[in-house]
Scaffold this active site. Sequence first.
Site, PDB file in Angstrom:
ATOM      1  N   ASN A   1      37.966  24.630  42.810  1.00 12.19           N
ATOM      2  CA  ASN A   1      37.763  25.837  43.629  1.00 12.19           C
ATOM      3  C   ASN A   1      38.076  25.514  45.087  1.00 12.19           C
ATOM      4  O   ASN A   1      38.510  24.406  45.412  1.00 12.19           O
ATOM      5  CB  ASN A   1      36.325  26.348  43.461  1.00 12.19           C
ATOM      6  CG  ASN A   1      35.318  25.283  43.847  1.00 12.19           C
ATOM      7  OD1 ASN A   1      35.274  24.845  44.983  1.00 12.19           O
ATOM      8  ND2 ASN A   1      34.524  24.830  42.880  1.00 12.19           N
TER       9      ASN A   1
ATOM     10  N   VAL B   1      21.366  21.694  40.211  1.00  9.57           N
ATOM     11  CA  VAL B   1      20.221  22.053  41.054  1.00  9.57           C
ATOM     12  C   VAL B   1      19.035  22.516  40.195  1.00  9.57           C
ATOM     13  O   VAL B   1      17.872  22.218  40.511  1.00  9.57           O
ATOM     14  CB  VAL B   1      20.627  23.081  42.148  1.00  9.57           C
ATOM     15  CG1 VAL B   1      20.805  24.477  41.605  1.00  9.57           C
ATOM     16  CG2 VAL B   1      19.632  23.071  43.294  1.00  9.57           C
TER      17      VAL B   1
ATOM     18  N   LYS C   1      16.718  29.377  38.628  1.00 12.54           N
ATOM     19  CA  LYS C   1      16.921  27.932  38.790  1.00 12.54           C
ATOM     20  C   LYS C   1      15.665  27.209  39.286  1.00 12.54           C
ATOM     21  O   LYS C   1      15.684  25.996  39.454  1.00 12.54           O
ATOM     22  CB  LYS C   1      18.095  27.683  39.748  1.00 12.54           C
ATOM     23  CG  LYS C   1      19.427  28.225  39.204  1.00 12.54           C
ATOM     24  CD  LYS C   1      20.607  27.862  40.084  1.00 12.54           C
ATOM     25  CE  LYS C   1      21.887  28.515  39.591  1.00 12.54           C
ATOM     26  NZ  LYS C   1      23.000  27.574  39.430  1.00 12.54           N
TER      27      LYS C   1
END
Length: 414
Positions: A218, A318, A351
Amino acid sequence: MQDTPLATSLGLANRRIVLGVTGGIAAYKSAELIRRLKDLGADVRAVMTPAAQEFITPLTLQALSGNPVHTTLLDTEAEAAMGHIELARWGDLILVAPASADFLARMAHGHGNDLLTTLCLAARCPLAVAPAMNQAMWACRSNQDNVALLQERGVTLFGPAAGEQACGDVGPGRMLEPTELAQLTAGLFPRQILTGARVTITAGPTREAIDPVRYISNHSSGKMGFALAEAARDAGAQVTLISGPVNLATPDRIKRIDVVSALDMYEASMSALKQTDIFIATAAVADFRVENSQNQKIKKQDNSGSMTLTLVENPDIVASVAKHSPKPFTVGFAAETQDAENYARQKIVRKGLDMIVANDVSRQDIGFNSDQNAVTVIWKNGQQPIELASKAQIARDLVTLIAKRFREQDKKSG
Ligand code: PMT
């Protein structure tokens, strides 16, 4: 996730100490002093006078400091590696421990007849001395005058302690113990908002191999993560920067670990956790990797007109960090092209994060590869926008917010 209490740990993170060792029986304690300074996060380089080497070997101090030991002024090889003026500039402090009466006299009167006195003359950083000598020598008028002269010029005096001496005398003149000296040294540096904290930051893109010559990636440049690393370091933290492939120089006083793929980044992040109080996930990690990446370059199939790659999900770094016990203060980013705050709110819950930084990456002037950014920081009971600014400025503002929330949580958990 601390294995030492924050209040006492790493008060010397990012600090460079030139430790001068002069001739005296207390020189053997310099070995222990190096360990204590390093425990507090300092990078230490020892400089020994010829007399010091009669009491302890340079090899011992080299092994403990992990740096070459400097012994002579007139050594072309040593000068080529790090010249004495460079060494004087390298230090944030020159600490002479033990400091003999002879050394104090030479220092007080501006001598430059060995490497250590020359460094003291050339240094722009503060100087501190920890005298060690017989009590009668300490009390003698000329020594007291030399010490007074040095103090008048701003040299810090640590000790000496009083007590029984190696020669059998009792009185003042003993060098302070290494633990106390290391604490006093840390006390010379002002505490900052992240002093004592260990911060791990992921940055840049990951590359997921298709074959040896092709990959999926990316547009992340690493600029935001590197700026955060510098801001955290400048706030007093000891920083580990886990970076995907980027074209950025490693900032000074930061430990950098280079990785390529999401799996590499996952491994490096998990390994860093034992030494992490705050984890900041700035990296643009590929959510998927190619299931069967090839060892040889894939050949174009004639007339097929298409090719199919099967992608499998990468571990969420994460989220895994946030699940780890004990958990560091965990900060994620949310790169979104629409409705950034809303998606960020969902991600902070999904998350298990303590804080998230919503980043609109649909705009050309901010986000990927730009030198500027604008974000909204979101946590459980609050949020704060940080308006358009350089990534360096955004990073400083973010570090201030992170430090505040981290300290509040640290206080609560006790
Ligand atoms: O590098 P720059 O050019 O300076 O650009 C900065 C940036 C735009 C990359 C940065 O500001 C940013 O927004 N980073 C997050 C990019 C991202 O991958 O966001 P996400 O919404 O897909 O992921 C959410 C969070 O999960 C992120 O903290 C990400 O690091 C983390 N993640 C994602 C996937 C995965 N497998 N593991 C992760 O840890």
